[in-house]
Design a protein around this motif. Structure first.
Motif, PDB file in Angstrom:
ATOM      1  N   TYR A   1       3.631   5.092   2.818  1.00  0.00           N
ATOM      2  CA  TYR A   1       4.925   5.771   2.663  1.00  0.00           C
ATOM      3  C   TYR A   1       5.403   6.592   3.567  1.00  0.00           C
ATOM      4  O   TYR A   1       6.525   6.461   4.142  1.00  0.00           O
ATOM      5  N   GLN A   2       4.629   7.356   4.506  1.00  0.00           N
ATOM      6  CA  GLN A   2       5.041   8.162   5.543  1.00  0.00           C
ATOM      7  C   GLN A   2       5.643   7.388   6.645  1.00  0.00           C
ATOM      8  O   GLN A   2       6.831   7.687   6.871  1.00  0.00           O
TER       9      GLN A   2
ATOM     10  N   LYS B   1      10.773   2.034  23.298  1.00  0.00           N
ATOM     11  CA  LYS B   1       9.476   2.417  22.681  1.00  0.00           C
ATOM     12  C   LYS B   1       8.169   1.726  23.213  1.00  0.00           C
ATOM     13  O   LYS B   1       7.444   1.100  22.557  1.00  0.00           O
TER      14      LYS B   1
ATOM     15  N   GLU C   1      15.290   4.319  10.154  1.00  0.00           N
ATOM     16  CA  GLU C   1      15.279   4.322  11.443  1.00  0.00           C
ATOM     17  C   GLU C   1      16.161   2.959  11.938  1.00  0.00           C
ATOM     18  O   GLU C   1      17.169   2.718  12.422  1.00  0.00           O
TER      19      GLU C   1
ATOM     20  N   ASP D   1      -5.174   3.658   8.314  1.00  0.00           N
ATOM     21  CA  ASP D   1      -3.935   2.637   7.550  1.00  0.00           C
ATOM     22  C   ASP D   1      -4.466   1.172   8.080  1.00  0.00           C
ATOM     23  O   ASP D   1      -3.687   0.381   7.622  1.00  0.00           O
TER      24      ASP D   1
ATOM     25  N   ASP E   1       0.735  -1.300   0.092  1.00  0.00           N
ATOM     26  CA  ASP E   1       0.114  -0.013  -0.073  1.00  0.00           C
ATOM     27  C   ASP E   1       0.804   1.246   0.036  1.00  0.00           C
ATOM     28  O   ASP E   1       1.109   1.879   1.027  1.00  0.00           O
TER      29      ASP E   1
ATOM     30  N   GLN F   1       7.552  13.772   3.871  1.00  0.00           N
ATOM     31  CA  GLN F   1       6.901  12.471   3.160  1.00  0.00           C
ATOM     32  C   GLN F   1       5.404  12.701   3.033  1.00  0.00           C
ATOM     33  O   GLN F   1       4.709  11.971   2.278  1.00  0.00           O
ATOM     34  N   ASP F   2       4.864  13.513   4.156  1.00  0.00           N
ATOM     35  CA  ASP F   2       3.262  13.495   4.122  1.00  0.00           C
ATOM     36  C   ASP F   2       2.845  14.327   3.036  1.00  0.00           C
ATOM     37  O   ASP F   2       1.724  13.790   2.462  1.00  0.00           O
TER      38      ASP F   2
ATOM     39  N   ALA G   1      10.093   6.447   7.090  1.00  0.00           N
ATOM     40  CA  ALA G   1      10.719   6.896   8.443  1.00  0.00           C
ATOM     41  C   ALA G   1      11.226   5.796   9.405  1.00  0.00           C
ATOM     42  O   ALA G   1      12.302   5.925   9.834  1.00  0.00           O
ATOM     43  N   LEU G   2      10.278   4.796   9.312  1.00  0.00           N
ATOM     44  CA  LEU G   2      10.544   3.620   9.937  1.00  0.00           C
ATOM     45  C   LEU G   2      11.774   2.780   9.647  1.00  0.00           C
ATOM     46  O   LEU G   2      12.705   2.314  10.037  1.00  0.00           O
TER      47      LEU G   2
ATOM     48  N   MET H   1       0.754   4.196  -1.197  1.00  0.00           N
ATOM     49  CA  MET H   1       0.123   5.486  -0.927  1.00  0.00           C
ATOM     50  C   MET H   1      -0.026   5.894   0.549  1.00  0.00           C
ATOM     51  O   MET H   1       0.197   6.845   1.029  1.00  0.00           O
ATOM     52  N   GLY H   2      -0.636   4.916   1.136  1.00  0.00           N
ATOM     53  CA  GLY H   2      -1.144   4.898   2.296  1.00  0.00           C
ATOM     54  C   GLY H   2       0.166   4.698   3.358  1.00  0.00           C
ATOM     55  O   GLY H   2      -0.056   5.161   4.599  1.00  0.00           O
TER      56      GLY H   2
ATOM     57  N   THR I   1       6.468   7.082  15.409  1.00  0.00           N
ATOM     58  CA  THR I   1       7.639   6.332  15.206  1.00  0.00           C
ATOM     59  C   THR I   1       8.884   6.833  15.712  1.00  0.00           C
ATOM     60  O   THR I   1       9.946   5.952  15.968  1.00  0.00           O
ATOM     61  N   ARG I   2       8.884   7.964  16.161  1.00  0.00           N
ATOM     62  CA  ARG I   2      10.324   8.396  16.864  1.00  0.00           C
ATOM     63  C   ARG I   2      10.277   9.920  17.524  1.00  0.00           C
ATOM     64  O   ARG I   2       9.140  10.416  17.187  1.00  0.00           O
TER      65      ARG I   2
ATOM     66  N   ASN J   1       3.813  12.245  -0.470  1.00  0.00           N
ATOM     67  CA  ASN J   1       2.724  11.072  -0.637  1.00  0.00           C
ATOM     68  C   ASN J   1       1.934  10.929  -1.735  1.00  0.00           C
ATOM     69  O   ASN J   1       1.526  10.171  -2.199  1.00  0.00           O
TER      70      ASN J   1
ATOM     71  N   ARG K   1       9.080  14.815   8.119  1.00  0.00           N
ATOM     72  CA  ARG K   1       7.299  15.302   7.663  1.00  0.00           C
ATOM     73  C   ARG K   1       7.137  15.726   6.114  1.00  0.00           C
ATOM     74  O   ARG K   1       6.073  15.623   5.575  1.00  0.00           O
TER      75      ARG K   1
ATOM     76  N   ILE L   1      -3.626  10.892   5.727  1.00  0.00           N
ATOM     77  CA  ILE L   1      -2.600  11.663   4.968  1.00  0.00           C
ATOM     78  C   ILE L   1      -3.717  12.723   4.245  1.00  0.00           C
ATOM     79  O   ILE L   1      -3.236  13.968   4.064  1.00  0.00           O
TER      80      ILE L   1
ATOM     81  N   VAL M   1      12.046  13.829  12.495  1.00  0.00           N
ATOM     82  CA  VAL M   1      11.373  13.037  11.430  1.00  0.00           C
ATOM     83  C   VAL M   1      11.013  13.586  10.082  1.00  0.00           C
ATOM     84  O   VAL M   1      10.978  14.882  10.167  1.00  0.00           O
TER      85      VAL M   1
END
Lengths: 222, 740
Positions: A138-139, B265, A147, B128, A133, B735-736, A143-144, A135-136, B241-242, B739, B733, B138, B731
């Motif tokens: 990506y974000q 975490k 990391e 999601d 997925d 990418q928001d 990032a993960l 599109m859903g 996530t961070r 996307n 952002r 998003i 982080v």
């Protein structure tokens, strides 16, 4: 003559019986563990067909559930599922594989903390998650993934697989987002350098990817 | 000797064979051959299935015909575990005492939450959690015109009205008060900032706080009550996530957010601070009303989340804000005087929830929300150096919501919920100096609901909600029913039905003690087709309202639950990400036929907040060469009715405002400024400068020409422009935005 054959059969049988009894008695018999793992580990290095990967994943999971405290079998099972997710085009099934990979990885992670090799698979898993997925997700997974990559490099800067995986991902990322051949090549070179000096802890410890690094390098040089 | 030898030999042979025989029997006895076949529920063979004797290395993988065969040395009672990716794990107890066992194993397909069919009637989900959703979280953040306001984005979906003069979600002929907002299942009584007359205000909460948004335009679950028309269900983020720091600077304010993710975490804490002042902006861009005090507001947020034992999570969110503003508009009732309005607001919201597994597949969830809102309002008629007809009052609204819910996970993704709720309200007004009045309300509810996956293709949700309303001294039961059926790989039909009760707004409870809860019945039918790149939805609905509050002219003490109404309509939604290269767009269309007799309406008419036709078009494009995201949102609504006192009573609400047009644009430029990941953005509403009229005010008395003079309700300025920068350290952002 006949007597000798019979003796031999008897001897072998007895030997077999004792071995069989041992098998049932001593669960973490290292020789037995080694002989079960070794052929699967060597097959896993070159397996690309879904059928083979499934068979291997099953074998590793079977060893894992018997051993319970062995991170390697969980690790290899996860690796097979990630490869299966990468091969698959059906988005529903990709996530089934991803879920299974994650389950195995979390068990491996709980048995072996701060392990660069496990972080490397977590890094790859982010991209197979993304595949289901884009599109859903990506974000989150971009990032993960970064990391896990950083955590992996921190845990073991000499792990060539992190660089190989990163090179492959960067290669498939558009240049506008920091990807492309040029950036990938630097990473692939780094990976090859690290493979030269990399010595696995045992024959069963992760040692895959050297050939892939060279194949990728060829692609990048053209 | 020979014979003797022969004898010995014979004896020896005998010995041998007996030993050998016993050896062989010993060898073969513990070894059991297990063979069999694995098939799915349609009797198709399942290749690649793993069969394992639990706790041993013994097992096999099924071949392409689903068959397997292996031997095991295990004895006695063992478990055979059969697993296949995408299927439920199957375990069977075997007693290994015979040499061969043959098994026939049927595996059921796993219905995971990610791909399970869900009720789509009346529901738009942005999450999601499931892959096939109409929107992604998003989309809420990046929708032009929404200005990162949750409610703005929801306003582009079918069923919602384009209302510019006041805040609130006006859904399918329902008023703003009939829509309720829930965070993690708990009520938010005041989701919008307190507003000034005729100016809509923004939502209080940042969309970045939520990982899932469900907008329901009707027919929703028995878990939610006290909303007659619509529910906006928000699910807050579990753990970030961070760790990160975010800073945003705009032409109207500045905000900083900090959040820290614990080392393991397992926990996170964070908070944000915002200060906004529209004064500099209003100096540059002239506003129609005279802002004696341009809105100035500040808020602070604090949040924590902690993972606990039993896959539990404890979440806390604390929000507090304050706003001051004052404005004056030319008075309709007093020539050359102004209507003065002064607002000071304090608000707090606390939401604490805890959930954990209890074992035996039960999950426990407890939550409390506390809402506090106080408005200090001063009104008067203002001349050059006089002010008269002044009214100074203070209204305090306290609302407490407590919820306890138990969920049992059943086979597949089926589940059963049972829960209890207590909703307490205390509303008091003090008119300075010494008129004080207050009203209290208690609502006790209980609900039970089952969501049953009858097959992979069919899900049924059946629930009932009982509510005891103290003010009306009445117990009411509200059934809710919904089902969805997959008619193809990506298509489904869904229907929903339900009764929804809502206690009258406090301002009426004050005035009259003879009020009952209003009731709405929803009927919804929906068809939806979702692929990765395209979504098509069409929905039909019919609603019936009863027991709406009515009163005579402007006398609230005559309030009674005698009003009623209906609403019906047809809605379309189309989203396409592949028709035009690189462009993602969606189109919503709503047809609404509604009439109601409520408040002081003498007859049943189309209410002032209902347009017959509403269209929204949202368009997004990312140009990677310049790292810029462009967005356009166009909204259209046919004119809404308004009351003109100059007309005879039989023509009540017969006049309509002009049609509404609005085109807003957004530009987001992504840049690695100062080594942070930054977004520079520009938002402009009503780019084309279309004339917008939301209704009319009329004078209380006839003027010298014998008519009631009028003034159009229009936005404070033609356009609203916001320029700003968002910086994120820690982080990416950006990418928001990419996307899309």
């Amino acid at each position: 003559m006949r007597q000798r054959i019979i003796y031999l059969v008897l001897l072998l049988s007895l030997n077999f019986i004792s071995k069989a009894q041992n098998m049932n008695a001593g669960k973490s018999d290292s020789a037995r563990y080694f002989s079960a793992m070794a052929p699967n580990v060597s097959m896993a290095d070159t397996a690309t067909a879904a059928g083979t990967l499934t068979l291997l994943a099953n074998n590793f999971e079977r060893i894992a559930q018997a051993e319970k405290n062995d991170w390697l079998s969980y690790y290899y099972a996860a690796n097979c599922y990630i490869s299966l997710a990468a091969l698959s085009e059906n988005k529903d099934i990709i996530d089934d594989y991803n879920d299974r990979a994650e389950l195995n990885l979390s068990k491996a992670d709980s048995l072996s903390k701060n392990n660069s090799e496990i972080y490397c698979l977590y890094y790859l898993l982010c991209y197979t998650r993304l595949k289901a997925d884009p599109m859903g997700r990506y974000q989150k997974y971009f990032a993960l993934g970064d990391e896990y990559l950083n955590m992996g490099k921190q845990a073991d800067p000499g792990n060539p697989r992190l660089f190989l995986c990163q090179a492959q991902i960067v290669f498939h990322t558009p240049e506008a987002f920091g990807g492309g051949k040029k950036a990938a090549k630097i990473l692939a070179e780094e990976a090859i350098r690290k493979y030269e000096s990399f010595v696995p802890k045992s024959n069963l410890h992760p040692n895959w990817g050297k050939n892939n690094a060279q194949l990728l390098m060829k692609k990048l040089e053209n | 000797m020979i014979s003797c030898n022969g004898l010995v030999l014979k004896y020896c042979r005998l010995c041998f064979f007996s030993v050998l025989a016993s050896v062989f029997s010993f060898v073969t006895y513990p070894q059991t051959k297990i063979t069999g076949i694995v098939i799915d529920s349609k009797a198709q063979p399942l290749a690649g299935t793993s069969i394992t004797v639990k706790g041993t290395y013994d097992g096999s993988t099924s071949d392409t015909s689903g068959r397997f065969s292996f031997t095991t040395l295990a004895k006695g009672d063992v478990f055979v575990v059969v697993s296949h990716v995408g299927y439920e794990v199957y375990e069977k107890k075997l007693i290994l005492e015979q040499p061969e066992i043959t098994l026939k194993i049927i595996l059921r397909e796993l219905i995971s939450e990610m791909k399970a069919i869900v009720v789509s009637a009346g529901t738009f989900e942005a999450s999601d959690k499931r892959r096939a959703t109409v929107l992604k979280p998003i989309d809420i953040v990046t929708t032009a015109g929404a200005q990162a306001d949750l409610f703005g984005a929801i306003g582009t979906l079918p069923g919602t009205q384009q209302i510019g003069e006041s805040e609130g979600l006006f859904v399918r002929g329902g008023s703003g008060a009939e829509s309720r907002v829930f965070i993690d299942g708990l009520l938010v009584k005041n989701p919008f900032n307190s507003s000034l007359p005729d100016i809509s205000s923004r939502g209080r909460f940042s969309p970045l706080l939520f990982k899932g948004t469900i907008f329901s335009s009707g027919g929703y679950s028995a878990q939610y009550g006290q909303g007659m028309s619509s529910a906006l269900i928000l699910e807050s983020v579990n753990l970030p996530t961070r760790s990160e720091i975010q800073i945003s600077l705009t032409s109207i304010g500045a905000m900083t957010t900090f959040q820290h993710l614990g080392k393991k975490k397992k926990s996170s804490t964070g908070g944000s601070l915002y200060y906004g002042n529209l004064s500099p902006y209003y100096h540059i861009i002239k506003q129609r009303p005279d802002f004696l005090k341009a809105p100035e507001n500040a808020y602070g947020e604090f949040f924590f989340r902690r993972m606990t034992k039993g896959s539990g999570i404890l979440k806390g969110y604390i929000y507090t804000s304050s706003i001051v503003a004052a404005l004056s508009n030319p008075s309709l009732n007093y020539d050359s005087y102004n209507d003065h309005y002064n607002l000071k607001n304090e608000n707090a919201y606390v939401n604490i929830s805890y959930q954990r597994m209890l074992g035996n597949n039960w999950k426990f969830l407890a939550g409390n929300s506390f809402n506090y809102n106080r408005d200090h309002i001063f009104k008067g008629i203002e001349g050059t150096d006089t002010i008269f007809n002044t009214l100074r009052f203070k209204q305090t609204d306290i609302c407490y919501h407590s919820k306890l819910m138990f969920t049992k996970s059943l086979r597949g993704s089926s589940r059963f919920n049972i829960g209890f709720e207590w909703l307490f309200g205390d509303y008091r007004i003090r008119i300075v100096p010494d008129i004080r009045t207050s009203v209290r309300s208690n609502i006790y509810s209980v609900f039970a609901e089952e969501e049953a996956y009858l097959s992979k293709k069919l899900v049924l949700r059946a629930g009932i909600r009982g509510e005891f309303t103290e003010t009306g001294k009445k117990f009411s039961a509200a059934p809710r029913l919904a089902l969805a059926y997959k008619v193809g790989g990506i298509s489904q039909i869904s229907v929903a039905y339900g009764w929804f009760y809502q206690e009258p707004e406090t301002k009426y409870l004050f005035a009259s003690s003879h009020l009952q809860s209003a009731k709405a019945i929803h009927y919804i039918a929906n068809f939806q087709r979702i692929s990765d790149k395209r979504t098509f939805r069409v929905e039909l609905f019919y609603k019936k309202y009863n027991n709406l509050v009515v009163y005579d002219s402007s006398d609230l003490t005559t309030s009674r639950s005698k009003g009623n109404g209906i609403a019906s309509g047809l809605e379309f939604f189309w989203r396409d990400k592949k028709g035009f290269k690189g462009i993602d767009y969606w189109i919503s269309y709503s047809l609404l036929n509604t009439r109601r007799q409520f408040l002081n309406y003498p007859i049943s008419v189309q209410p002032s907040f209902a347009s017959k036709h509403t269209i929204s078009v949202v368009l997004k494009k990312f140009v990677s060469d310049i790292s810029t995201n462009f967005g356009l949102t166009y909204a259209f609504a046919t004119g809404r009715p308004y009351f003109n006192p100059n007309l005879p009573p039989d023509r009540f609400m017969s006049e309509h405002t002009i049609d509404y047009h609005s085109m807003s644009a957004t530009i987001n430029y992504l840049t690695p400024l100062l080594k942070t990941n930054s977004v520079i953005f520009l938002y402009i509403t009503n780019v084309l400068g279309s004339k917008q009229i939301f209704g009319y005010h009329f004078s209380d008395q006839k003027n010298s020409q014998g008519i009631y003079s009028s003034a159009a309700i229009i936005p404070p300025a033609k356009r609203f422009i916001m320029l700003g920068i968002f910086m994120s350290i820690g982080v990416d952002r950006r990418q928001d935005i990419i996307n899309n």
